[in-house]
Scaffold this active site. Structure first.
Site, short mmCIF file in Angstrom:
data_model
loop_
_atom_site.label_atom_id
_atom_site.label_comp_id
_atom_site.label_asym_id
_atom_site.label_seq_id
_atom_site.Cartn_x
_atom_site.Cartn_y
_atom_site.Cartn_z
N THR A 1 0.84 -1.20 0.00
CA THR A 1 0.00 0.00 0.00
C THR A 1 0.87 1.25 0.00
OG1 THR A 1 -1.89 -1.08 1.02
CG2 THR A 1 -1.65 1.28 1.44
N HIS B 1 -6.97 -10.85 -1.52
CA HIS B 1 -6.40 -10.43 -0.22
C HIS B 1 -7.22 -11.08 0.89
CE1 HIS B 1 -4.33 -8.41 2.84
NE2 HIS B 1 -4.29 -7.19 2.37
N ASN C 1 -4.31 -10.15 6.89
CA ASN C 1 -4.11 -8.86 7.58
C ASN C 1 -5.35 -8.19 8.16
OD1 ASN C 1 -1.46 -9.29 7.09
ND2 ASN C 1 -1.27 -7.84 5.39
N TYR D 1 -8.44 -7.88 7.09
CA TYR D 1 -9.47 -7.28 6.23
C TYR D 1 -10.66 -8.25 6.09
CZ TYR D 1 -5.77 -3.92 5.76
OH TYR D 1 -4.80 -3.00 6.06
N ASN E 1 -4.37 -5.60 12.55
CA ASN E 1 -5.75 -5.08 12.47
C ASN E 1 -6.72 -5.81 13.39
OD1 ASN E 1 -5.57 -2.82 10.73
ND2 ASN E 1 -5.39 -4.17 8.95
C1 8OZ Z 1 -0.30 -0.92 5.49
C2 8OZ Z 1 -1.11 0.19 5.44
C3 8OZ Z 1 -2.32 0.12 4.84
C4 8OZ Z 1 -2.77 -1.07 4.30
C5 8OZ Z 1 -2.08 -4.79 4.35
C6 8OZ Z 1 -3.17 -3.49 2.66
O1 8OZ Z 1 -1.51 -4.84 5.44
C7 8OZ Z 1 -2.43 -3.49 3.75
C8 8OZ Z 1 -1.96 -2.21 4.36
C9 8OZ Z 1 -0.73 -2.11 4.96
O2 8OZ Z 1 -2.38 -5.82 3.75
#
Ligand code: 8OZ
Length: 370
Positions: free
Chosen positions: A29, A179, A182, A184, A239
């Site tokens: 990112t 994806h 992480n 999401y 996250n």
């Molecule tokens: C860092 C900042 C924002 C998004 C990920 C898409 O960790 C990210 C991400 C990483 O997969």
């Protein structure tokens, strides 16, 4: 075993696709899409072209819908302008002899009302706020409280993934990375610390894996199986997404993906961008449970990459920060040359500085002479 770097530069066959070496540019990112449209632009094309000697480039995470966005200025692949912008990127990479997959992304609850259509709440499996930060006009801020998705909403998101996969095909990508890592949306469904649903998307392992597999199956309607991979982070707490028994859910998921003959799994081993040994997890066994290729990631060095390939614990190694700072990482690893240091302060947002101005070895040598 004697360490022999040549394995890093040996070709690899991913389905019908020939990769020139075992070095993958990880999805990164960078928050530099065009403001207002979130379409990739010439600067982004230049950045990817500079890194086209990677065996495979995985694009930065790219939202499949406005609702799927969690940070400012990340690119999308849901509008015409975005598909056109990505075409500039893929043409630049193809001209330079590279291969590029797009990473399809829905952030789920890792978002903020100011980024959502109509200022709505972000969406999630369950209405539990993530203890994490997102990035908006005023800087880093707490993620907003989400609302729980209905079954109809979920079907709509699966359809958004499929449309994004179609757009990616038109935009000239070689393939898709889902994806699933992480913290999401897909990871939010997988992990029982986040997913508290009582319907057929929650509780049991089969139910928590359902959304990931529905997304995969929708994309496989558009793309050949060898051109589709998924990124997973079984033990990463990134996250605020944790699971009480990661081996149970992730071995089940990987066996299901293997039965579909998916091209690859791309695994963040350990805590994203942090310790590799945060929780015991048998990544070698995970690899054996999967028929396709295995891309290993997380804090790899040149030596660890060589050892891992020589011991046949991975097929490909993905580098993140090192590819930010070294457009010619492949050549530097070949010569075992010094590496540029990544500048954290220019990772997220800005222009060419800290983005397209890291020198290659040749550029550094010329600058030294003048
Ligand atoms: C860092 C900042 C924002 C998004 C990920 C898409 O960790 C990210 C991400 C990483 O997969």
């Amino acid at each position: 075993m004697t360490r022999d770097a040549s394995i890093l530069f040996s070709p690899f066959r991913l389905g019908d696709l020939q990769l020139n070496n075992r070095l993958v540019m990880a999805p990164l990112t960078r928050n530099r899409a065009t403001k207002g449209t979130d379409a990739p632009n010439e600067l982004n094309a230049r950045y990817y072209r500079q890194r086209a000697t990677a065996g495979l480039i995985i694009s930065e995470a790219t939202q499949i819908s406005k609702q799927g966005q969690g940070y400012l200025w990340t690119p999308g692949i849901y509008s015409e302008a975005q598909a056109e912008g990505w075409t500039k990127v893929t043409e630049a990479v193809h001209q330079a002899g590279g291969k590029i997959f797009i990473q399809l992304w829905h952030v789920g609850r890792v978002s903020h009302v100011s980024l959502q259509p109509g200022g709505a709440k972000p969406v999630a499996p369950s209405a539990i706020t993530a203890k994490t930060k997102t990035f908006i006009e005023t800087g880093f801020t707490d993620a907003s409280e989400p609302r729980a998705l209905s079954v109809e909403d979920i079907a709509g998101i699966v359809a958004d993934y499929k449309r994004a996969a179609e757009n990616a095909k038109r935009a000239g990508f070689h393939g898709i990375e889902i994806h699933g890592a992480n913290g999401y949306l897909i990871d939010q469904f997988l992990k029982d610390g986040v997913n508290k649903r009582t319907d057929h998307y929650g509780q049991s392992i089969e139910n928590r894996a359902r959304f990931a597999l529905e997304v995969t199956d929708a994309i496989l309607q558009v793309w050949d199986r060898s051109r589709v991979g998924i990124r997973l982070s079984p033990v990463s707490p990134f996250n605020d997404a944790v699971d009480s028994n990661p081996e149970a859910i992730f071995f089940y998921l990987v066996e299901q993906l293997s039965a579909r003959n998916l091209g690859y799994i791309h695994v963040v081993e350990g805590a994203t961008g942090g310790p590799r040994d945060i929780v015991p997890f048998d990544f070698t066994a995970l690899r054996k449970a999967f028929a396709g290729a295995y891309i290993a990631n997380n804090e790899y060095t040149r030596d660890l990459a060589i050892d891992t390939l020589q011991q046949n614990r991975a097929d490909l190694i993905a580098f993140g920060k090192l590819f930010i700072a070294n457009p010619d990482l492949v050549e530097r690893l070949r010569r075992n040359a010094p590496l540029n240091t990544p500048k954290q302060e220019s990772f997220y947002g800005g222009g060419s500085e800290g983005y397209t101005d890291y020198p290659t070895l040749d550029e550094a040598a010329q600058a030294g002479q003048s």
